[in-house]
Design an enzyme around this catalytic site. Structure first.
Site, short mmCIF file in Angstrom:
data_model
loop_
_atom_site.label_atom_id
_atom_site.label_comp_id
_atom_site.label_asym_id
_atom_site.label_seq_id
_atom_site.Cartn_x
_atom_site.Cartn_y
_atom_site.Cartn_z
N GLU A 119 0.84 -1.19 0.00
CA GLU A 119 0.00 0.00 0.00
C GLU A 119 0.88 1.25 0.00
OE1 GLU A 119 -3.67 2.09 2.45
OE2 GLU A 119 -2.77 0.29 3.24
N GLY A 259 3.68 2.62 10.45
CA GLY A 259 3.53 1.93 11.72
C GLY A 259 3.26 0.46 11.54
N ALA A 260 2.34 0.13 10.61
CA ALA A 260 1.99 -1.25 10.35
C ALA A 260 1.12 -1.30 9.12
CB ALA A 260 1.26 -1.87 11.55
N ASN A 263 -2.42 -6.11 5.78
CA ASN A 263 -2.57 -7.19 4.80
C ASN A 263 -3.44 -8.31 5.36
OD1 ASN A 263 -0.22 -5.91 3.38
ND2 ASN A 263 0.85 -6.73 5.16
N HIS A 295 -5.84 -1.36 15.59
CA HIS A 295 -6.13 -0.68 14.32
C HIS A 295 -6.00 -1.63 13.13
CE1 HIS A 295 -6.17 2.91 11.63
NE2 HIS A 295 -5.43 2.11 10.86
N GLU A 296 -4.89 -2.33 13.07
CA GLU A 296 -4.67 -3.20 11.92
C GLU A 296 -5.62 -4.41 11.94
OE1 GLU A 296 -2.98 -1.78 9.77
OE2 GLU A 296 -2.00 -0.33 11.08
N HIS A 299 -9.01 -3.36 10.66
CA HIS A 299 -9.03 -3.22 9.20
C HIS A 299 -9.53 -4.49 8.52
CE1 HIS A 299 -7.70 0.61 7.78
NE2 HIS A 299 -6.54 0.59 8.37
#
Length: 897
Positions: A119, A259-260, A263, A295-296, A299
């Protein structure tokens, strides 16, 4: 001559004319020459349509359509062919050099391992593909590599099989059953420590949660793994969203631009947001890890299961997911606490989020890069991973939550997923789902005006006027909004700003601090909130609400909980602010009043300093700080925020002409005066919160450490001998990194040089083999040096490198953003240094260089001679002959808007 960029416009979006149903990727991994075989199953309704794929820094070896050679053109990083069939297989073989890839985009080597970052537009550096988010496919991935060097071969989804190959190699096959865009592809290969656990979803499925890290770091991943499980449970409970794969993996990497990355099923993290134990990680690190892991993970639904139609919709996933991680962190801070303590903990989180917004996003909204949360155009999408898209985007989501309420917002989320699961959609699609519920709650109303938050840039100002009628006991509140053109809006003659839909939370108090309940009967666009407050909905330029049964002229509590990302203009007296500082029942508004009180004082003193008038601190400010230092009803974490002075980054936004050194000196005067006048209270505060108990990252303990270290800094800023002794003792007996860093930073900033250097070197010697801890040391040094030549000396340290983003951020970013005295030195030498370093970074990693270039966004608002020096530095960068497109856009807008 620097590179030129093509401007891409949202209005030009066209759906991709091909559907790539299935992607089979085969990787033969070698550090200097990896071979990628990409086999795609494709269909279209337009035989003879141009099939355009992106490819950058990769070498094409073979291209076959249905097994046959086919004519193509490869030019300007675009591979174009014209299939005369509607269903076909395309096989492409290409190679790349991961070891030489310093951009950290695509496939690259960090240490001895392979990682990817796709990304926004990194997949084109791996293989030829239509690198856009609305092309969603099912992926099958085979990875082969030397088994001794790379025993773990990871990709998205579920592991299908592994097997041994000849010549010491092995392979792993992965399948992601969910359609995804290529930006969510991930691959990792290397030798790692693994920490894992089996957990159970609410539907009873067993899932495997794993954290991979470099060898020797496995014992530092427990907090990250626990945070992942907490995130999974929270998303099930709060939003009804369950993990949809058999496993969820997190991998830590030292070299990472962000930060991260979320995927699908294989999150790749900057190691700074994974590794933690009390000796190496501060309280802020623990909180940051929990937030970013959440957060990840979140997603997985808000970004992966439902993704973006195009990159203009970036806030669709990022603003929404930031809001979700903020709520997750607030809930984690409040759990296990009493109702009152939980309210305070949530306020602390809200204050932290708003402070971050004001420090990073408000200046962006006023600068050359200003853009709506859904931009209308961009040159380089990497430049639009901004505070506006993330932090302001989260505030726009929060306003919808405020307007609909918790139950209504949850219903809107359910409707969003019901409509769009498995699709690439737009911000309008999200608002449509929320509007569906809003209209059920409010017949005859809609969110048409609210949508302007997505299309208009800038931070609105709400002017507040109060008219009190003692005879009638009525109070009229008039709100009037305005928002100037900003950024590229200034260049448009066909664009006029229109009113925003602003939820504005207010309360009223007596002069003695008692709450006045608000009578909202027969008032439109308003509803009662907790503690007798009211939520006004301002949708026009100006509107008045009249409240009855108000027994005396009230003190207004405005924009409670920061109910909208706006400025508030109201002519408070110092006495009114003091009342709010001491008695407001809304913790956020109480903190805001203290910020306003001290901001006014610092700005007044700045003017006095420039006019060479004698400086003196208002007795009201001193009284408020003494009251809040001793108020027994305040917990430590909230008290620490309440006693914090506004940062210089926030204060400069209130100046028409920025004089950084005068502002810095005025703020330091307030700081030192409060330290001197309340020295004994600061000492008692330190002693009352100092503890030698074992480390725990719970909110109460973290609050005590925060308040204690604040008190320590207040003692050292006045060179208090007892304070210096306490700092030395705290460093030497510290059982955790928060206490160690609290003592070290106080000593490095304020203690005599001979003392600070002794402890600085002791820290260096003890931690020099831990890169993440050394980032902290480099940052402290960069923020405490006095001149550029000292920073250059620091950069000669053998542990410094520009190639690692964390180390570059620790030194260059911290110096330029948080060392006012040295960066804004009257000689202008630091601005020339900045230009030199932007150019150096740009040759290595354009994405990091472009972010660093934004230090100068608001140069035009500075007074001379700073302004002239800054302009010269920007022109130096702009004239560099091979400047990247990323940095060209940033510098060009800074100079021309």
């Amino acid at each position: 001559m620097s590179m030129t960029s093509t401007t891409i416009y949202r209005q030009d979006y066209q759906p991709y004319p091909f559907v790539i149903e299935r992607v089979e990727l085969h990787f033969s991994l070698e550090p200097e020459c990896t071979t990628v075989t990409n086999t795609m199953q494709i269909r279209t309704s337009h035989a003879g349509a141009l099939f355009v794929l992106n490819g950058e820094d990769i070498e094409l070896k073979t291209l076959l359509l249905n097994g046959q050679a086919v004519a193509y053109e490869y030019k300007d990083n675009l591979l174009t062919l014209q299939p005369e069939v509607t269903n076909f297989e395309l096989k492409i073989v290409s190679t790349c050099n991961p070891k030489a890839n310093s951009t950290l985009m695509g496939l690259y080597v960090s240490g001895q391992s392979f990682f990817t970052q796709c990304e926004a537009e990194g997949f084109r550096r791996i293989t030829f593909f239509p690198d856009r988010p609305d092309v969603m496919s099912e992926y099958f991935v085979t990875i082969e590599a030397d088994k001794a060097q790379y025993p773990y071969l990871l990709s998205n989804g579920n592991l299908l099989s592994t097997r041994e190959l000849d010549n010491g190699r092995h392979e792993a096959k992965w399948h992601d059953p969910f359609l995804k865009p290529c930006y969510l592809f991930a691959l990792v290969a290397g030798d790692f420590d693994i920490r894992e656990k089996t957990s159970k979803t609410r539907s009873g499925r067993e899932v495997l949660l794993q954290v991979y890290s470099d060898k020797g770091n496995g014992d530092q991943t427990l907090w990250a793994l626990d945070s992942l499980e907490r995130s999974m449970f929270w998303d099930e409970q709060r939003f009804g969203l369950e993990l949809d794969l058999d496993r969820f993996m997190i991998v830590a990497v030292r070299d990472f631009n962000m930060g991260a990355m979320e995927n699908k099923g294989l999150n790749i993290f900057n190691a700074a947001y994974v590794l933690a134990d009390p000796e190496i990680a501060s309280d802020a690190n623990y909180m940051g890890i929990e937030s970013v892991v959440g957060h990840e993970y979140f997603h997985n639904w808000t970004g992966n299961r439902v993704t973006c139609q195009d990159w203009f919709q970036l806030s669709l996933k990022e603003g929404l997911t930031v809001f979700r991680d903020q709520e997750f962190s607030a809930d984690m801070m409040a759990r296990f606490l009493s109702e009152e303590a939980a309210k305070s903990a949530r306020a602390v989180k809200r204050i932290d989020d708003v402070t971050r917004l004001r420090v990073s996003q408000f200046p962006e909204d006023a600068g050359p890069m200003a853009h709506p949360i859904r931009p209308d155009s961009y040159q380089e999408i990497g430049n639009f991973y901004t505070a506006t898209v993330y932090e302001k985007g989260a505030e726009v989501i929060r306003m919808q939550h405020t307007l609909l309420g918790e139950a209504g917002f949850r219903a809107g989320m359910d409707e969003y997923f019901r409509r769009h699961d498995g699709q690439a959609v737009t911000c309008d699609d999200f608002v449509n789902a929320m509007e569906f519920v809003y209209q059920q709650q409010n017949p005859g109303k809609d969110l048409s005006i609210f949508r302007r938050w997505y299309s208009q840039a800038g931070t609105p100002t709400v002017h507040v006027q109060m008219d009190y009628d003692h005879a009638q006991q009525t109070c009229a509140i008039t709100l009037r909004q305005h928002c100037d053109k900003v950024g590229v809006e200034k260049l448009r003659t066909d664009f006029d700003k229109k009113p925003f839909h602003i939820p504005f939370h207010i309360g009223m108090m007596t002069a003695q601090g008692q709450a006045i309940p608000l009578n909202v009967k027969d008032l439109s666009d308003i509803r009662v909130t907790e503690n007798g407050g009211a939520l006004l909905e301002l949708t026009e330029i100006e509107k008045t609400w009249v409240f009855s049964h108000i027994p005396e002229r009230p003190v207004l509590s405005l924009l409670r909980d920061f109910s909208a990302p706006v400025y508030v203009d109201y002519d408070y007296s110092f006495e009114e602010l003091a009342t709010l500082c001491a008695h407001d029942s809304n913790p956020f508004a109480r903190w805001e009043a203290a910020q306003e009180l001290s901001s006014r004082e610092i700005l007044r003193l700045t003017a006095d300093m420039l006019a060479k008038r004698p400086l003196s601190l208002s007795p009201i400010v001193q009284e408020v700080w003494a009251h809040n230092l001793t108020d027994p009803h305040l917990d430590a974490a909230y008290r620490a925020w309440l006693l914090a002075l506004p940062s210089e980054k926030v204060l400069v936004e209130r100046l028409d002409s920025i004089t950084p050194l005068a502002l810095h000196q005025a703020r330091q005067f307030v700081y030192k005066t409060l330290a001197k006048e309340h020295r004994d209270l600061w000492l008692r505060t330190y002693q009352g919160n100092h503890s030698q108990k074992e480390y725990s990252p719970d909110p109460i303990s973290m609050g005590q450490r925060s308040l204690k270290n604040m008190a320590l800094n207040y003692l050292l800023v006045i060179q208090d001998e007892e304070g210096i002794a306490l700092a030395k003792g705290q460093y030497e007996t510290a059982k955790n990194m928060t206490d160690r860093m609290g003592a070290l930073s106080a000593l490095m900033y304020y203690a005599p040089v001979e003392d600070s250097e002794v402890y600085s070197q002791a820290f260096y010697r003890y931690f020099e083999h831990n890169p993440l801890v050394m980032d902290k040391w480099f940052a402290l040094k960069a923020m405490s040096v006095k001149r550029v030549d000292q920073l250059r000396e620091l950069m000669q340290n053998p542990l410094f490198t520009l190639r690692n983003p964390n180390r570059a951020r620790a030194v260059l970013f911290q110096f330029c953003m948080n060392n006012t005295e040295a960066f804004h030195h009257e000689s202008g030498e630091a601005y020339a240094f900045w230009a030199e370093q932007v150019i150096a970074l740009d040759t290595i990693n354009p994405e990091i260089a472009a972010r660093f270039a934004r230090v100068m966004d608001n140069w035009q608002r500075y007074a001379e001679p700073n302004k002239g020096f800054m302009q010269k530095a920007l022109q130096t960068v702009a004239q560099y002959p091979t400047l990247s497109k990323n940095t060209t856009e940033i510098v060009g807008k800074a100079l021309n808007i």
